[in-house]
Scaffold this motif. Structure first.
Motif, short mmCIF file in Angstrom:
data_model
loop_
_atom_site.label_atom_id
_atom_site.label_comp_id
_atom_site.label_asym_id
_atom_site.label_seq_id
_atom_site.Cartn_x
_atom_site.Cartn_y
_atom_site.Cartn_z
N HIS A 126 0.85 -1.20 0.00
CA HIS A 126 0.00 0.00 0.00
C HIS A 126 0.88 1.25 0.00
O HIS A 126 2.08 1.17 0.27
CB HIS A 126 -0.91 0.01 1.24
N ASP A 128 1.16 5.17 1.82
CA ASP A 128 0.66 5.99 2.92
C ASP A 128 0.22 7.30 2.28
O ASP A 128 1.06 8.17 2.01
CB ASP A 128 1.77 6.27 3.94
N HIS A 182 4.64 -0.16 -0.06
CA HIS A 182 5.37 -0.98 0.92
C HIS A 182 4.38 -1.88 1.64
O HIS A 182 3.17 -1.61 1.62
CB HIS A 182 6.14 -0.08 1.90
N ARG A 206 3.50 9.98 11.89
CA ARG A 206 3.24 10.80 10.70
C ARG A 206 2.79 12.21 11.07
O ARG A 206 2.13 12.40 12.10
CB ARG A 206 2.14 10.19 9.84
#
Ligand code: SIN
Ligand code: MN
Length: 209
Positions: A126, A128, A182, A206
């Motif tokens: 996927h 981010d 990743h 994040r």
């Protein structure tokens, strides 16, 4: 960006733009961070999110910080509250210190996702990209069992490379890799004794905004 950490840890292993700092966290730091994460889990218990496609994820999750990552039939997003209705616990100082050491020029993270991988858990490839701002790197911390981390480029079906992440490793996903695919193919369940009962914990920090 990572010059503070490079000063003490040397050059990171660089794969497809992902910067991997192996054994970055000392044993004492790993134990302290784990204890703090177990407290987060006490306050905001792990849950298994449903993907928008109606499948239960094999990884269990919770979060700390102002925003927590969440998923259900309506899609992937950040939420201000745990599914129980409470706000997320604060990001522990031990975890913020890691961010500060690796990303001294970045603003503080507003989200710390806690992923727990039990036996057989994995995470599909996927990107981010649910954040409102991609200017800052994502920082990931591995604790407990080894995990096979797969890294690609910004195209789903592109070439990928893999590396085993171990307890105490830190990965900085920034620059050209910020939006790279990743995932975790598998873990070696029982390869570490750090997490009570076995398994792996990954923290993903994040700047969401
Ligand atoms: C993630 O990409 O959300 C988790 C990566 C990991 O578990 O190392
Ligand atoms: Mn991710």
């Amino acid at each position: 960006m990572v010059k503070e950490a490079e000063k003490t840890l040397g050059k990171p292993l660089c794969v497809a733009g992902f910067r991997i700092f192996q054994a970055a966290l000392e044993r004492g730091v790993r134990s302290k961070v784990l204890a703090d994460v177990l407290q987060i889990i006490e306050l905001a218990p792990l849950f298994s999110p449903m993907t928008p496609y109606g499948r239960k994820m094999s990884v269990q999750m919770t979060s700390a910080g102002r925003l927590g990552w969440y998923s259900d039939r309506s899609g992937y997003r950040y939420a201000e509250r745990h599914p129980s209705g409470t706000t997320w616990p604060q990001i522990p100082a031990s975890v913020l210190e890691i961010w500060q050491a690796f990303l001294p020029d970045a603003p503080p993270p507003d989200s710390c996702l806690v992923n727990y991988y039990g036996e057989g858990a994995r995470m599909g490839l996927h990107q981010d990209r649910d954040e409102g701002d991609f200017s800052f790197p994502v920082l990931s911390v591995s604790l407990g069992d080894d995990a096979l981390f797969r890294m690609g480029g910004t195209v789903r079906r592109g070439k990928t490379s893999s590396v085993w992440l171990k307890s105490g490793d830190v990965v900085v996903i920034g620059g050209a890799a910020r939006l790279a695919y990743h995932g975790i193919d598998r873990i070696r369940f029982g390869s570490s004794s750090l997490v009570p009962g076995g398994g792996r914990i990954n923290l993903t920090l994040r700047v969401v905004r």
